[in-house]
Write an enzyme that holds these catalytic residues in place. Sequence first.
Site, PDB file in Angstrom:
ATOM      1  N   ARG A 118      -3.327 -11.958  16.004  1.00 20.36           N
ATOM      2  CA  ARG A 118      -4.468 -11.067  15.720  1.00 20.36           C
ATOM      3  C   ARG A 118      -4.059  -9.663  15.276  1.00 20.36           C
ATOM      4  O   ARG A 118      -4.855  -8.724  15.325  1.00 20.36           O
ATOM      5  CB  ARG A 118      -5.420 -10.960  16.916  1.00 20.36           C
ATOM      6  CG  ARG A 118      -6.031 -12.284  17.260  1.00 20.36           C
ATOM      7  CD  ARG A 118      -7.165 -12.137  18.248  1.00 20.36           C
ATOM      8  NE  ARG A 118      -7.629 -13.458  18.607  1.00 20.36           N
ATOM      9  CZ  ARG A 118      -7.026 -14.219  19.510  1.00 20.36           C
ATOM     10  NH1 ARG A 118      -5.972 -13.778  20.164  1.00 20.36           N
ATOM     11  NH2 ARG A 118      -7.486 -15.419  19.767  1.00 20.36           N
ATOM     12  N   LYS A 140      -4.162  -2.878   1.437  1.00 25.63           N
ATOM     13  CA  LYS A 140      -4.618  -4.202   0.995  1.00 25.63           C
ATOM     14  C   LYS A 140      -3.464  -5.186   1.140  1.00 25.63           C
ATOM     15  O   LYS A 140      -2.367  -4.937   0.633  1.00 25.63           O
ATOM     16  CB  LYS A 140      -5.043  -4.163  -0.476  1.00 25.63           C
ATOM     17  CG  LYS A 140      -6.425  -3.592  -0.700  1.00 25.63           C
ATOM     18  CD  LYS A 140      -6.830  -3.824  -2.149  1.00 25.63           C
ATOM     19  CE  LYS A 140      -8.137  -3.166  -2.471  1.00 25.63           C
ATOM     20  NZ  LYS A 140      -8.494  -3.295  -3.896  1.00 25.63           N
ATOM     21  N   GLU A 182       1.705   2.063 -13.998  1.00 27.81           N
ATOM     22  CA  GLU A 182       0.772   2.435 -12.919  1.00 27.81           C
ATOM     23  C   GLU A 182       0.873   3.937 -12.627  1.00 27.81           C
ATOM     24  O   GLU A 182      -0.118   4.571 -12.259  1.00 27.81           O
ATOM     25  CB  GLU A 182       1.063   1.627 -11.646  1.00 27.81           C
ATOM     26  CG  GLU A 182       0.917   0.111 -11.811  1.00 27.81           C
ATOM     27  CD  GLU A 182      -0.537  -0.387 -11.736  1.00 27.81           C
ATOM     28  OE1 GLU A 182      -1.462   0.445 -11.678  1.00 27.81           O
ATOM     29  OE2 GLU A 182      -0.714  -1.626 -11.750  1.00 27.81           O
ATOM     30  N   LYS A 224      -3.221   8.142  -4.992  1.00 26.88           N
ATOM     31  CA  LYS A 224      -3.782   6.907  -4.433  1.00 26.88           C
ATOM     32  C   LYS A 224      -4.276   7.155  -3.010  1.00 26.88           C
ATOM     33  O   LYS A 224      -5.353   6.712  -2.631  1.00 26.88           O
ATOM     34  CB  LYS A 224      -2.775   5.755  -4.473  1.00 26.88           C
ATOM     35  CG  LYS A 224      -3.401   4.488  -3.895  1.00 26.88           C
ATOM     36  CD  LYS A 224      -2.842   3.185  -4.371  1.00 26.88           C
ATOM     37  CE  LYS A 224      -3.644   2.028  -3.763  1.00 26.88           C
ATOM     38  NZ  LYS A 224      -3.058   0.733  -3.987  1.00 26.88           N
ATOM     39  N   GLU A 234     -13.060   0.117  -0.666  1.00 27.02           N
ATOM     40  CA  GLU A 234     -13.499  -0.045  -2.059  1.00 27.02           C
ATOM     41  C   GLU A 234     -14.985  -0.326  -2.202  1.00 27.02           C
ATOM     42  O   GLU A 234     -15.400  -1.370  -2.709  1.00 27.02           O
ATOM     43  CB  GLU A 234     -12.672  -1.123  -2.792  1.00 27.02           C
ATOM     44  CG  GLU A 234     -12.871  -1.039  -4.303  1.00 27.02           C
ATOM     45  CD  GLU A 234     -11.835  -1.824  -5.104  1.00 27.02           C
ATOM     46  OE1 GLU A 234     -10.685  -1.929  -4.660  1.00 27.02           O
ATOM     47  OE2 GLU A 234     -12.201  -2.287  -6.191  1.00 27.02           O
ATOM     48  N   ARG A 238     -12.806   3.974  -5.116  1.00 22.27           N
ATOM     49  CA  ARG A 238     -11.501   3.300  -5.154  1.00 22.27           C
ATOM     50  C   ARG A 238     -11.358   2.463  -6.416  1.00 22.27           C
ATOM     51  O   ARG A 238     -10.253   2.235  -6.903  1.00 22.27           O
ATOM     52  CB  ARG A 238     -11.305   2.436  -3.892  1.00 22.27           C
ATOM     53  CG  ARG A 238      -9.892   1.876  -3.788  1.00 22.27           C
ATOM     54  CD  ARG A 238      -9.551   1.304  -2.417  1.00 22.27           C
ATOM     55  NE  ARG A 238      -8.209   0.719  -2.466  1.00 22.27           N
ATOM     56  CZ  ARG A 238      -7.489   0.405  -1.400  1.00 22.27           C
ATOM     57  NH1 ARG A 238      -7.944   0.619  -0.196  1.00 22.27           N
ATOM     58  NH2 ARG A 238      -6.289  -0.123  -1.542  1.00 22.27           N
ATOM     59  N   ASN A 242      -8.748   0.938 -10.944  1.00 27.79           N
ATOM     60  CA  ASN A 242      -8.714  -0.221 -11.847  1.00 27.79           C
ATOM     61  C   ASN A 242      -8.672   0.163 -13.313  1.00 27.79           C
ATOM     62  O   ASN A 242      -8.868  -0.692 -14.174  1.00 27.79           O
ATOM     63  CB  ASN A 242      -9.932  -1.113 -11.597  1.00 27.79           C
ATOM     64  CG  ASN A 242      -9.868  -1.772 -10.234  1.00 27.79           C
ATOM     65  OD1 ASN A 242      -8.783  -1.976  -9.695  1.00 27.79           O
ATOM     66  ND2 ASN A 242     -11.013  -2.078  -9.662  1.00 27.79           N
ATOM     67  N   HIS A 245      -7.415  -2.222 -15.841  1.00 32.44           N
ATOM     68  CA  HIS A 245      -7.171  -3.483 -15.150  1.00 32.44           C
ATOM     69  C   HIS A 245      -8.088  -4.633 -15.569  1.00 32.44           C
ATOM     70  O   HIS A 245      -7.678  -5.781 -15.517  1.00 32.44           O
ATOM     71  CB  HIS A 245      -7.233  -3.284 -13.630  1.00 32.44           C
ATOM     72  CG  HIS A 245      -5.957  -2.711 -13.069  1.00 32.44           C
ATOM     73  ND1 HIS A 245      -5.473  -1.470 -13.446  1.00 32.44           N
ATOM     74  CD2 HIS A 245      -5.055  -3.206 -12.186  1.00 32.44           C
ATOM     75  CE1 HIS A 245      -4.353  -1.233 -12.800  1.00 32.44           C
ATOM     76  NE2 HIS A 245      -4.067  -2.273 -12.029  1.00 32.44           N
ATOM     77  N   HIS A 249      -6.329  -7.747 -16.656  1.00 28.40           N
ATOM     78  CA  HIS A 249      -6.451  -9.062 -16.008  1.00 28.40           C
ATOM     79  C   HIS A 249      -6.744 -10.146 -17.042  1.00 28.40           C
ATOM     80  O   HIS A 249      -6.258 -11.273 -16.935  1.00 28.40           O
ATOM     81  CB  HIS A 249      -7.558  -9.049 -14.950  1.00 28.40           C
ATOM     82  CG  HIS A 249      -7.189  -8.249 -13.738  1.00 28.40           C
ATOM     83  ND1 HIS A 249      -8.113  -7.638 -12.932  1.00 28.40           N
ATOM     84  CD2 HIS A 249      -5.977  -7.949 -13.197  1.00 28.40           C
ATOM     85  CE1 HIS A 249      -7.502  -6.996 -11.944  1.00 28.40           C
ATOM     86  NE2 HIS A 249      -6.194  -7.164 -12.094  1.00 28.40           N
ATOM     87  N   HIS A 262       2.397  -7.459 -14.822  1.00 22.97           N
ATOM     88  CA  HIS A 262       1.114  -6.807 -14.533  1.00 22.97           C
ATOM     89  C   HIS A 262       1.035  -5.409 -15.178  1.00 22.97           C
ATOM     90  O   HIS A 262       0.058  -5.077 -15.846  1.00 22.97           O
ATOM     91  CB  HIS A 262       0.928  -6.738 -13.016  1.00 22.97           C
ATOM     92  CG  HIS A 262      -0.245  -5.936 -12.590  1.00 22.97           C
ATOM     93  ND1 HIS A 262      -1.535  -6.382 -12.752  1.00 22.97           N
ATOM     94  CD2 HIS A 262      -0.337  -4.690 -12.036  1.00 22.97           C
ATOM     95  CE1 HIS A 262      -2.368  -5.453 -12.299  1.00 22.97           C
ATOM     96  NE2 HIS A 262      -1.667  -4.415 -11.862  1.00 22.97           N
TER      97      HIS A 262
END
Length: 358
Positions: A118, A140, A182, A224, A234, A238, A242, A245, A249, A262
């Site tokens: 947990r 994340k 980035e 960031k 988000e 946030r 992107n 992105h 993507h 990426h």
Amino acid sequence: MKILNVDLGDRSYPIFIGAGLLNQSELIAPYIKGQSVAIVSNTTVAPLYLEKVHEHTKNLSSIDVILPDGEKYKTMETLGQIHTEMLQARCDRKTTLVALGGGVVGDVSGFAAATYQRGINFIQVPTTLLSMVDSSVGGKTGVNHFLGKNMIGAFHQPQCVIIDTDTLNTLEDRELSAGIAEVIKYGYINDLGFIEWLDENMEKLLNRDKEALAYAIFKSCEYKAKIVAADEKETGQRALLNLGHTFGHAIETGMGYGNWLHGEAVSAGMVMAAQLSKEHGWLSEDDVESMKALLRKANLPVEPPAEISSERFNELMSIDKKVQDGVLHLVLMKSLGDSFICSDFDKQALLRVLGVSS
Ligand SMILES: NC(=O)c1ccc[n+]([C@@H]2O[C@H](COP(=O)([O-])OP(=O)(O)OC[C@H]3O[C@@H](n4cnc5c(N)ncnc54)[C@H](O)[C@@H]3O)[C@@H](O)[C@H]2O)c1
Ligand SMILES: [Zn+2]
């Protein structure tokens, strides 16, 4: 050494940035809770840096979990491998997990730490530029599902992040450039001055100049951290992170994961976001050209791959739409260094940017 605090109330934590930090034995110790550690790395990074981490854990009971290298192993199976090896070694709720590697190791290890009994403490030691400036900040964690990237995961903040810029000396040039994409992104989101600094110092970054890298990493983590502190889960701002992105993507999916890195896809994606901003009159042709010049300087692509037809690109963009309540949100630029989230853009202008003839 530079220290940055990520301000998240009782989950706040420091990011340490500097050359040779893995040689500073007193740095990690205060953040290890309990008497045991599990160090998770992969087959590429472990031979390079695992010994250095062992130096910090000599007086503790410690196990190494070595994962296969690659995005295709960012899966539930790999997560299970970490859990199994930790259970076999009788790791308990006080064990600290140390993630040593790039974003893949960081994401899957962080998720393992979030879920083992947990939730246990963890420390990030990112070793790619991308993981230093992006994935190790913000909490994340997760794995890919065969139906979608990063679809299974949790928010789990580390105790601290140790960024030793010396580890970048062994990183492949192409990976370094992908990380720089980035870094550049943060400038276009909110700081034109940083873009100017990057333009002047790009060669130093590519040559892995310690000072320049530490500065660029510090600034990126600072941007960031600020955005994450304001919107950890988000629900709004946030999403600015992107920039480039949604287009990126589409490139990654269209080309098949792994063919374009990426950061490369994000680079071409930022140019497309700039072109759409130009269509609205917010950016000039010169602005778009200056962005392309900076990205080219970093050895990054500025156009989407010819292999993806305009129609296919449009299709791929609308797949992204489905996951956002049916509305396509794009990050566009009011001016260079001033991005915003936009859903009421001109749909015809988007088709022109994609090259779809109407
Ligand atoms: N959690 C987040 O907020 C977040 C943000 C951005 C990206 N990500 C995730 O990060 C992942 C990509 O991370 P990445 O770009 O670091 O890729 P990666 O972890 O696959 O690393 C790239 C390659 O470099 C190797 N490597 C790592 N460090 C090295 C070193 N110091 N010297 C030599 N080789 C080294 C790795 O073994 C790998 O082969 C993706 O899965 C992406 O989803 C997560
Ligand atoms: Zn990214």
